[in-house]
Design a protein around this motif. Structure first.
Motif: not given
Length: 176
Positions: A48, A50, A64-65, A94, A96
């Motif tokens: 997870t 990034p 993100s995510d 995800r 921005e």
């Protein structure tokens, strides 16, 4: 020559051959049982973080995510050969807010509907339900810069990206 030098040389060659074969043999059953029990290392875990992706996929901007895997080719093969190994980096993240629409809006990229193929089981449940994926060969080439192979699927409405790459390298402008 009394023959002892020949036996010694043959013995040394035989020993060298045994060592070479042993170096190429698959890992022991004990090491494999740790992997099979689900207690294997980081390679089995959905990551997870990034940062490694942001450095490699700079055109996507902040992520993100993030959920991704690094899968070594030939990892499960008994016939794998020692040497360089390709790593498949595949996942979903995800973007921005507004980035998905901005990426898809560039007319030269010619995005078309498409669905990701070969989604690893560990990631399938993490893909957004009902995603409207689009893909573009031109965008794939922009992101990879021709340094590696990769496919990028964008869901512009949800600002999501799915990526499936092999040996993605860090963009020259981002450092090591």
């Amino acid at each position: 020559m009394d023959g002892t030098a020949g036996i010694g040389r043959r013995g040394l060659l035989a020993f060298g051959a045994v060592v070479a074969v042993a170096a190429c043999a698959p890992a022991s059953r004990q090491a494999g049982s740790e992997k099979d029990s689900g207690q294997g290392g980081a390679k089995d875990k959905v990551r997870t973080d990034p940062a490694p992706l942001v450095r490699r996929f700079t055109l996507l901007g902040p992520l993100s995510d993030v959920h991704w895997l690094g899968i070594s080719s030939g990892e499960d093969s008994r016939m794998s050969v020692p040497g360089p190994i390709d790593v498949r980096v595949v996942g979903v993240a995800r973007l921005e807010a507004g980035t998905g629409a901005a990426i898809v809006a560039v007319p030269q990229r010619d995005f078309r509907p498409g669905q990701p193929a070969r989604v690893p089981k560990k990631l399938a449940a993490l893909l957004p339900k009902g995603a409207a994926w689009v893909r573009s060969e031109a965008f794939n080439q922009e992101v990879t810069g021709g340094r590696y192979t990769g496919e990028f699927y964008v869901d512009a409405g949800a600002d999501r990206v799915y990526f499936d790459t092999v040996d993605p390298s860090v963009a020259a402008s981002t450092g090591p």
